[in-house]
Scaffold this active site. Structure first.
Site, mmCIF file in Angstrom:
data_model
loop_
_atom_site.group_PDB
_atom_site.id
_atom_site.type_symbol
_atom_site.label_atom_id
_atom_site.label_comp_id
_atom_site.label_asym_id
_atom_site.label_seq_id
_atom_site.Cartn_x
_atom_site.Cartn_y
_atom_site.Cartn_z
ATOM 1 N N GLU A 109 -8.343 -51.474 -36.249
ATOM 2 C CA GLU A 109 -8.572 -52.748 -36.948
ATOM 3 C C GLU A 109 -9.725 -53.521 -36.311
ATOM 4 O O GLU A 109 -9.854 -54.725 -36.508
ATOM 5 C CB GLU A 109 -7.295 -53.614 -36.941
ATOM 6 C CG GLU A 109 -6.085 -53.013 -37.632
ATOM 7 C CD GLU A 109 -6.224 -52.878 -39.146
ATOM 8 O OE1 GLU A 109 -7.269 -53.270 -39.689
ATOM 9 O OE2 GLU A 109 -5.291 -52.353 -39.771
ATOM 10 N N HIS B 67 1.708 -55.007 -45.442
ATOM 11 C CA HIS B 67 1.234 -54.431 -44.180
ATOM 12 C C HIS B 67 1.633 -55.275 -42.961
ATOM 13 O O HIS B 67 2.387 -54.795 -42.121
ATOM 14 C CB HIS B 67 -0.288 -54.238 -44.240
ATOM 15 C CG HIS B 67 -0.883 -53.673 -42.994
ATOM 16 N ND1 HIS B 67 -2.162 -53.173 -42.925
ATOM 17 C CD2 HIS B 67 -0.390 -53.545 -41.742
ATOM 18 C CE1 HIS B 67 -2.401 -52.749 -41.698
ATOM 19 N NE2 HIS B 67 -1.347 -52.962 -40.961
#
Ligand code: 13P
Ligand code: ZN
Length: 261
Positions: free
Chosen positions: A112, A207
């Site tokens: 990420e 998520h």
């Protein structure tokens, strides 16, 4: 200086431990980063272990910055018990796009990274005092993100803020919703940054959640408060009723008493 850097490492480990204890960090779920540019000198002698890698987003304000980032695929419980074996130290190259890994161990940063980089870049550009970014998978908040009516503008944030005074006091700007996007993608990073400009915390549909703070524990607190509200909602529904929520008058009283704008 080494002592102060070590205290940042310890705080990253502490926050990672909270994520595991909360049950929000299955396998390698979640990641944390911290801008540690003030400790650049500690890493000056260490030659980069890697070639220049693409960070996925343009972050001109971060050129030369040093970030401490949890490693991709690492477990939060392992970050807690052995932080430096499970974190990467990266230096952003002068082109504001690529980075090199500078720590002694070749740990690769979280997948990420585009979101983390975009947000750290924004902190510097906007003069924000924040230096930490945290992403995790809080069960109740993620469950709520599977229900489309909650994702309409301001619906979920308003609901959560009405469930316990702390949520309204500490998350006055509420929760921004980012529609589902591929984990680790540039699109997810762009949409997250967009929402973070006007919200305290961002929910990634189906998520997880991303929050920021002056340090990793402060970022954790933001998520913890919001997920507490989510738990209250889920428990009330499980007991068979829809929670009443604070009234508009009660919310207004809180605003006047605790929120300085
Ligand atoms: P990393 O292990 O790459 O940090 O990924 C975990 C995660 O939660 C992705 O969204
Ligand atoms: Zn995730």
């Amino acid at each position: 200086m080494k002592k102060n850097f070590n205290s940042v490492v310890r705080m990253m480990a502490e926050a990672a431990g909270y994520l595991w204890e909360k049950g929000w960090a299955e396998r390698n779920g979640g990641n944390i980063s911290c801008n540690v540019s003030q400790y650049k000198k500690l890493f000056e002698g260490i030659s980069p272990l890697s070639v220049e890698l693409d960070g996925g987003v343009d972050v001109p304000a971060l050129a030369g910055a040093l970030l401490l980032v949890t490693g991709t695929g690492t477990r939060m419980r392992d970050v807690a018990s052995d932080p430096m074996a499970n974190m990467a130290v990266i230096r952003i190259c002068d082109d504001g796009r690529h980075y090199v890994i500078v720590a002694e161990r070749p740990v690769r940063p979280t997948s990420e990274l585009p979101s983390h980089l975009a947000i750290h870049n924004y902190f510097l550009q906007s003069g924000s005092p924040c230096r930490a970014v945290m992403h995790t998978h809080p069960t109740e908040l993620v469950a709520m993100s599977h229900y489309a009516p909650f994702l309409e503008k301001d619906v979920l944030g308003t609901l959560l803020r009405s469930l316990i005074p702390e949520t309204y006091i500490f998350c006055p700007k509420g929760l921004g919703i980012v529609p589902y996007a591929l984990p680790g993608s540039q699109k997810l990073a762009e949409k997250t940054l967009e929402k973070l400009r006007s919200h305290d915390v961002v929910l990634w549909e189906k998520h997880g959640v991303l929050a920021v703070g002056k340090d990793p524990v402060e970022a954790f607190d933001m998520i913890d408060i919001l997920n507490k509200s989510a738990q209250i909602y889920v428990r009330a529904r499980a007991m068979g009723f829809v929670p009443a929520g604070l009234t508009p008058e009660q919310m207004e009283e809180l605003r006047k008493s605790f929120i300085p704008f």
